[in-house]
Design a protein around this motif. Structure first.
Motif, PDB file in Angstrom:
ATOM      1  N   SER A 218       0.831  -1.208   0.000  1.00 44.34           N
ATOM      2  CA  SER A 218       0.000   0.000   0.000  1.00 44.34           C
ATOM      3  C   SER A 218       0.865   1.257   0.000  1.00 44.34           C
ATOM      4  N   ARG A 221       2.624   1.901  -3.361  1.00 41.41           N
ATOM      5  CA  ARG A 221       1.714   2.503  -4.349  1.00 41.41           C
ATOM      6  C   ARG A 221       1.512   3.992  -4.059  1.00 41.41           C
ATOM      7  N   ALA A 222       1.405   4.341  -2.767  1.00 41.39           N
ATOM      8  CA  ALA A 222       1.208   5.746  -2.403  1.00 41.39           C
ATOM      9  C   ALA A 222       2.436   6.578  -2.760  1.00 41.39           C
ATOM     10  N   TYR A 225       2.502   7.083  -6.521  1.00 41.01           N
ATOM     11  CA  TYR A 225       1.467   8.019  -6.964  1.00 41.01           C
ATOM     12  C   TYR A 225       1.825   9.457  -6.604  1.00 41.01           C
ATOM     13  N   VAL A 292      -3.032   1.297   5.947  1.00 40.84           N
ATOM     14  CA  VAL A 292      -3.875   1.163   4.746  1.00 40.84           C
ATOM     15  C   VAL A 292      -4.819   2.356   4.594  1.00 40.84           C
ATOM     16  N   GLY A 295      -2.511   4.927   3.033  1.00 44.52           N
ATOM     17  CA  GLY A 295      -2.272   4.625   1.625  1.00 44.52           C
ATOM     18  C   GLY A 295      -3.410   5.085   0.750  1.00 44.52           C
ATOM     19  N   GLN A 296      -4.623   4.883   1.234  1.00 45.91           N
ATOM     20  CA  GLN A 296      -5.786   5.308   0.458  1.00 45.91           C
ATOM     21  C   GLN A 296      -5.910   6.833   0.453  1.00 45.91           C
ATOM     22  N   HIS A 299      -3.716   8.794  -1.912  1.00 41.38           N
ATOM     23  CA  HIS A 299      -4.108   8.755  -3.328  1.00 41.38           C
ATOM     24  C   HIS A 299      -5.180   9.794  -3.651  1.00 41.38           C
ATOM     25  N   GLY A 303      -8.060   7.326  -4.448  1.00 39.99           N
ATOM     26  CA  GLY A 303      -8.188   6.326  -3.395  1.00 39.99           C
ATOM     27  C   GLY A 303      -9.615   5.909  -3.124  1.00 39.99           C
ATOM     28  N   HIS A 308      -9.446   0.782  -8.045  1.00 34.55           N
ATOM     29  CA  HIS A 308      -8.018   1.102  -7.990  1.00 34.55           C
ATOM     30  C   HIS A 308      -7.292   0.028  -7.183  1.00 34.55           C
ATOM     31  N   VAL A 310      -5.023   0.140  -4.987  1.00 32.67           N
ATOM     32  CA  VAL A 310      -4.772   0.439  -3.576  1.00 32.67           C
ATOM     33  C   VAL A 310      -5.975   0.077  -2.707  1.00 32.67           C
ATOM     34  N   HIS A 313      -5.611  -3.329  -1.129  1.00 36.01           N
ATOM     35  CA  HIS A 313      -4.758  -3.303   0.071  1.00 36.01           C
ATOM     36  C   HIS A 313      -5.571  -2.833   1.278  1.00 36.01           C
TER      37      HIS A 313
END
Length: 349
Positions: A218, A221-222, A225, A292, A295-296, A299, A303, A308, A310, A313
């Protein structure tokens, strides 16, 4: 205490990383829905990564599950290892090991567990189980279920045994979960009275390792991005608030990882580890939830898109947050255990 992996553990983790990276793509995961990926499962077992758990130990398994978590790969890997291969190897008779371990290692058999014990299942004197386990992860794929009864004795039951029934259960996690109903189903006793606590500590440690991978994926990916998405002429990653949120998520991820490593190492060495497994599980629950969410949030509007990568995750992290005990339950259990250890002889409640 030495967390450096052996050559065998490093090789297994490297091979797992390549298989998961090549096959657990976003497109394949989206197509799998809540089911498992049969081709990926076949690739893992053909590569010997399921059978290898006997040799690489729990610390090696934690490393392998980290790689699964990074990609949120849809296979019953953790469940088969912690509720099948490891308990059968540790507590099974010679006949049972010879009969079950090759099938579990090859992927012909798949195991899961009705953990933790909730006192809903009872065993008769002749080894027949009655009761219901409402939600069992990966039950749709399983051929065997490790079931603790109301007295926390462990039983291994086949899902196709007379008196055993299953029904699909949909959760927010992309796991093929189900309800297990037992009505006098025949089962095999596994281990003695202490086996339940050993298996639960092993499971909590292993799933903490899986959560570490979910969080690492997660966060990766963040980072990608926010490093490429520009706002007001500069990448989002240059914003101080973004950097601080990502740094907090990184520290939380490392806390999950190191506590899982410590618990796994102690279990492999035969040292007392219940407190350490609970600590790893608590970090996986509390810190995993924070990571998590971060991470969202990092985005932004993307997010909120359920399609998506993420978001997967996020779903995994929230399910692992509550599986085998949420943070408050784990903390209460840990406190009671530490208090019990600290009480003078004769003063136990």
């Amino acid at each position: 205490m030495d967390f450096h992996p052996t050559e065998e553990q490093e090789a297994a983790a490297g091979l797992a990383a390549r298989i998961f990276r090549d096959l657990a793509t976003h497109e394949r995961l989206a197509a799998a829905g809540t089911g498992s990926d049969a081709e990926l499962w076949k690739a893992l077992t053909a590569a010997g990564l399921t059978a290898a758990v006997e040799d690489v130990g729990l610390l090696g398994l934690v490393l392998l599950l980290e790689e699964q978590g990074r990609t949120t790969a849809q296979v019953p890997y953790a469940a088969t290892c912690v509720y099948g291969i490891l308990p059968v190897a540790a507590h099974g008779s010679a006949e049972r090991r010879a009969r079950l371990l090759p099938a579990l290692g090859s992927g012909e058999a798949v195991a899961t567990g009705a953990f933790p014990a909730r006192g809903r299942i009872t065993a008769s004197p002749d080894g027949r189980l009655t009761g219901t386990a409402p939600v069992v992860p990966w039950l749709r794929d399983a051929t065997h279920v490790l079931v603790p009864d109301a007295d926390r004795a462990l039983w291994l039951v086949r899902t196709d045994a007379p008196g055993a029934g299953t029904a699909d259960v949909e959760t927010t996690a992309p796991w093929s979960a189900g309800q297990l109903t037992l009505a006098g189903a025949e089962a095999e006793r596994l281990g003695d009275g202490g086996a339940y606590e050993e298996v639960l500590a092993t499971a909590r440690t292993a799933f903490a390792g899986l959560q570490a991978g979910v969080c690492a994926g997660s966060l990766a990916r963040a980072v990608e991005y926010t490093s490429t998405r520009e706002q007001f002429g500069r990448p989002l990653s240059t914003n101080q608030g973004v950097m601080l949120r990502a740094a907090d998520a990184y520290m939380d991820t490392e806390a999950i990882r190191v506590t899982a490593y410590e618990a796994a190492w102690r279990i492999d060495e035969g040292l007392p580890a219940r407190e350490h497994a609970l600590t790893a599980a608590w970090w996986a629950s509390e810190a995993g939830k924070r990571v998590v969410h971060a991470g969202q949030h990092l985005h932004g509007g993307m997010g909120a898109d359920l399609d998506h990568p993420v978001h997967r995750h996020f779903l995994w992290g929230r399910q692992l947050d509550a599986y085998l005990g949420c943070g408050s339950e784990l903390l209460a259990e840990l406190g009671a255990l530490l208090s019990d250890h600290a009480a003078p002889e004769g003063d136990h409640a």
